[in-house]
Design an enzyme around this catalytic site. Structure first.
Site, PDB file in Angstrom:
ATOM      1  CE  LYS A 240      -4.439  -1.698   1.529  1.00  0.00           C
ATOM      2  NZ  LYS A 240      -5.553  -1.612   2.494  1.00  0.00           N
ATOM      3  NE  ARG A 274      -8.231  -8.468   0.630  1.00  0.00           N
ATOM      4  CZ  ARG A 274      -7.996  -7.618  -0.367  1.00  0.00           C
ATOM      5  NH1 ARG A 274      -7.082  -6.659  -0.202  1.00  0.00           N
ATOM      6  NH2 ARG A 274      -8.652  -7.699  -1.515  1.00  0.00           N
TER       7      ARG A 274
END
Length: 297
Positions: A240, A274
């Protein structure tokens, strides 16, 4: 506020009861592998082609993830990156349902999660073979989601977010502080889920969703404060912007940073990672577990 949150807790449970009597055990951390059936997900290498009738790309990647140690495969047909284009319900169904059916046929024992905020898509996906609902909106974008999850009797991943993928980057002001906001949010949402008959819930603090870089890093260091709910936590930190932008990198260069923050998440109580990169996440879990076992009295 903390006592009120405790009063709405589900019973302490680190297992998820899935369709067919199967149980996903999260007493030891597990990995959820990401399979994006979208053309615009922020990490291009995570995009899976679902266009071919035999689903060659999808099934090949799913098999590789399972062989590398993924416990769950998370399939999504609507990109949730900041500023993502809106996708109609029909298009999301067309992307997602054949893929769920194909993965279920090929890997009957796999745990399949569907990344959707629409109750109609969730119901159709469970009918097609999905086990877990992963809702980025916490029921905010579809008022029928909680009732649908309760009716289907499947585990539900409850994420914190404000707004939509199109507006969330403008909604990062938390006058009372980020963690108190999350505690109130989860308290109220869990009460509603319990009223709807949802038995098994995983909390996702929503890294990158209506949170700036500083808030994301604060949250990473304070995850233990969410343990008062007695529920397993999911962390979606993989590649991210909070990892690559401060370093002047791209998502493609963010694997080392992902390993670093996943280690921090595990040390702060996360049960489910995840990720795009399953082998590295599995190794991280094993190394953290080995460190704990070697230092235990």
């Amino acid at each position: 506020m903390l006592q009120a949150a405790k009063d709405t807790c589900f019973s302490l449970r680190q297992t998820l009861r899935c369709p067919g009597g199967r149980v996903l055990d999260l007493r030891r951390p597990q990995v959820m592998g990401i399979l994006n059936l979208t053309p615009d997900s922020f990490f291009a290498a995570s995009r899976v082609s679902a266009a071919t009738p035999d689903h060659t790309d999808l099934l090949g990647r799913a098999e590789a993830m399972l062989q590398a140690g993924a416990a769950v495969l998370d399939l999504g047909g609507y990109s949730s990156r900041p500023g993502a284009e809106h996708v109609t319900e029909e298009e999301e169904m067309q992307r997602l349902l054949p893929a769920v059916e194909a993965v279920r046929r090929a890997f009957p024992e796999a745990f399949i999660s569907v990344d959707t905020f629409r109750s109609s898509v969730a119901a159709a996906a469970v009918a097609a073979g999905a086990d877990i609902l992963n809702d980025i909106s916490g029921g905010e974008l579809d008022a029928d989601m909680f009732a649908t999850a309760g009716r289907l009797q499947v585990p539900y991943v409850l994420m914190h977010m404000r707004g939509t993928p199109q507006t969330m980057t403008t909604l990062t002001d938390y006058p009372d502080g980020l963690v108190p906001e999350l505690v109130r949010y989860f308290r109220d949402k869990l009460a509603a889920l319990r009223a709807a008959g949802v038995a098994d819930v995983v909390l996702d603090p929503g890294f990158g969703f209506a949170k700036n870089a500083e808030q994301n890093h604060e949250l990473l260091g304070r995850l233990r404060e969410l343990e008062l709910f007695g529920l397993p936590m999911l962390a979606g930190l993989s590649r991210k912007a909070m990892l690559y932008r401060p370093l002047g990198l791209t998502p493609e260069a963010a694997l080392p940073g992902t390993v670093a923050v996943n280690t921090m998440a595990l040390l702060n109580g996360v049960s489910l990672l995840r990720v795009h990169d399953v082998p590295e996440a599995v190794q991280t879990i094993r190394l953290v577990a080995n460190t704990y076992s070697s230092t235990s009295p």
